[in-house]
Design an enzyme around this catalytic site. Sequence first.
Site, short mmCIF file in Angstrom:
data_model
loop_
_atom_site.label_atom_id
_atom_site.label_comp_id
_atom_site.label_asym_id
_atom_site.label_seq_id
_atom_site.Cartn_x
_atom_site.Cartn_y
_atom_site.Cartn_z
N CYS A 28 26.64 34.65 24.49
CA CYS A 28 26.39 34.69 22.77
C CYS A 28 25.03 34.01 22.96
CB CYS A 28 26.64 33.74 22.14
SG CYS A 28 27.15 32.06 22.15
N CYS A 31 24.13 30.40 24.44
CA CYS A 31 24.55 30.17 26.29
C CYS A 31 23.23 30.25 26.44
CB CYS A 31 25.76 31.14 26.43
SG CYS A 31 27.07 31.82 26.05
N ASP A 449 -9.97 57.91 26.31
CA ASP A 449 -10.60 58.70 27.49
C ASP A 449 -10.91 59.52 27.88
OD1 ASP A 449 -12.68 57.87 29.86
OD2 ASP A 449 -11.05 58.49 31.01
#
Length: 768
Positions: A28, A31, A449
């Site tokens: 989770c 952790c 561009d």
Amino acid sequence: MSTDSAVDRTAPEADVRTVELRIEGMTCAACVGRVERKLRKLDGVDATVNLATERATVRHPAGVPVTTLVETVQKAGYGATEIRPAGAGDTGDEATSDDTALRRLRTRMAVALILFIPLADLSLAMSLVPSLRFPYWQWVVVALALPVVGWAAWPFHRTAVTNLRHGTTSMDTLVSLGVLSASAWSLGGMAFVDGRSTLTGWDAVLHPSGPLYLEVAAGVTTFVLAGRYFEARARRTAGRVMRSLAALGSDEVTLLRDGGEDRVPVGRLRVGDRFLVRPGERIAADGVVETGRAAVDTSAMTGESVPAEVGPGDPVTGGTIPSGGRLVVLAEQVGADTRLARMIAAVERAQTEKSATQRLVDRVSSVFVPVVLGLALLTVAGWLLGGAGWVGAVGPAIAVVIIACPCALGLATPTALMVATGRGAELGIFVKGHRALEATRAADTVVLDKTGTLTTGRMTVVDVAATGGDTAALLARAAAVESGSEHAIAAAIRAHAGPDVAAVEDFAALPGLGARGVVGGRTVVVGRPPDDTGPLADRVAEWEAAGHTVVAVHVDDALAGVIALADPVKESAPVAVAELVAMGLRPVLLTGDRPAAAHAVARACGIDDVVAGALPDDKVAHVRALQGTGRTVAMVGDGVNDAAALAAADLGIAVGSGTDVALEAADVVLVRDDLRVLPATVELARATMSTIRGNLWWAFGYNTAAIPVAMAGLLNPLLAGAAMALSSFLVVTNSLRLRRAASWADEALGGTRTPAGEEPTDYVEARP
């Protein structure tokens, strides 16, 4: 030790290294936060941990060995191994390790499910039909439940004990506590309380065994294991693209040395080496063809369905496959510097990077488990004070512990990002970070561009005019100077002048202006024509009216002549621009070319806003001006003169055929030679951010709404376990929907991947 989480910025950059660690045992977001905090307590160490990829990216001083990092993670209660760079074409042991872990998880889930089904049926039957009860039926329930709550749930218990030894908690703490509490309460009830159910009707369905909760303990174990299994499968699926990219490299290469061939590991290939590529072999590195001709299949990297013909002087990219001919290639970029390696690194960085939202989630999760345990104790106390007794108090408390597991919270963002970056790689979109996705979704103006972006970038010389009439000498001098440039105009002039090019001295690139050098003792400048081209003015006006690009050649500061070049608009450009407009974005053409050529291209593409004659600083200034009006700007370019604007924009998008400078400055790289991938990028970003918001809304809302319901005794622990597992499954499944994002692009961009169950559709008709 210092608790500063930042790397010491006073240390020389050369003394700071980066290592990847594979972390085992995380379940989770809590952790994740714990591993990061432990690593950051080391002096000068900074760490970013990703739950979805189970990886930690650690920047550390050279004085802190990797073994210290690994030991630190292990002391925190998790497994850790260094991920060493694999050889080209080698996906390493990670895929094998994932397969092994997946098989073990599947075995535990299968055993739990096989035992849980008769356990649940038996408990329900004994509760609803008392006449079916037989002596010691409760012990049959125990016999079916113990292998599940013991062996199948052992990974949860082991992690919980390890966390307890280190004074920490995690999602496994909640699962283990819920399972053990339900089991202990059930066994205690059998020993000290009459185990027969006195409940009837719907209450009997929700609480089949009365004071027994063994079917709850087994059910929670089964549901959580199922959730973990499907999460692991999802991560495995999302990682396929990365493994496919890694597999594009070569393991070995045939070096040409001293007139012979030497087959060696690709790691021994160096810049400047000449190597042989036979038909069907993968090109081992980026380089230039010295001899030979072949059709190179680039589909694995770019999705282009038509092979590209290459010959002497043409560039080739590592990971592509030639057919129909042998090539001798001069290596220019090897190892981590190849385009393939940089693409893989960009996707890995994107999957590891965290957004501000995810960092908030990690902080919340770090205190979430202790808060839940406190709420469980408060629930027991509240029900006892309310006169419910221990039987009535334990059930709601167990439900609180089970329903609150924050696994969905930890998976909400990284799983979506992992799937999105993999999907982007399939489409030829390489996203360098989470910020790029956020910026892409927010962009409302796209600055494009011209040369190499809207146009093919493969320019050809269509006419030459010299003040002295000697066009051959003019071309020779221009080609000599342009031999030091990589611009498309330079390549066209060199190709038109022929292979015999004079030597150039004192070469200097003039960004936005052209190039300068000394040829045969005379200073030659090739670049933008002056406002007054004297006797050549009529020719220049005629060329510009036709949309041609005009280049002037000055010799010793005097105008020697002009060269007209044509650069056709990409077939995909008008369609892409139309799609961007349909999505609500404003296209702007920003180029250093002269106004006539710029407006000709703009008309062909359907762009109304045109800024021509812009030098690199002018491009930056225009991007800043748009931002100053409240616009969120995405800049698309491919050349050296675009790099500053790419960096200045809210989002820099580089065309993959562009220069290395542009690729490094950009946040997103488009490797396909098809501009329709640009609207696909926007759609993917919007879908990703929408998915992340939906995941987080569900994860936060689920816990916020479910915990009070469980505390009130309105949620059976068995249903809580199923709902908790379902929450994680929904988050992962919602993220996996991103694999179909921009599905129209598979067919429209010439790919072969069409979503199952759908007929290929035309790009415009399929526009979202």
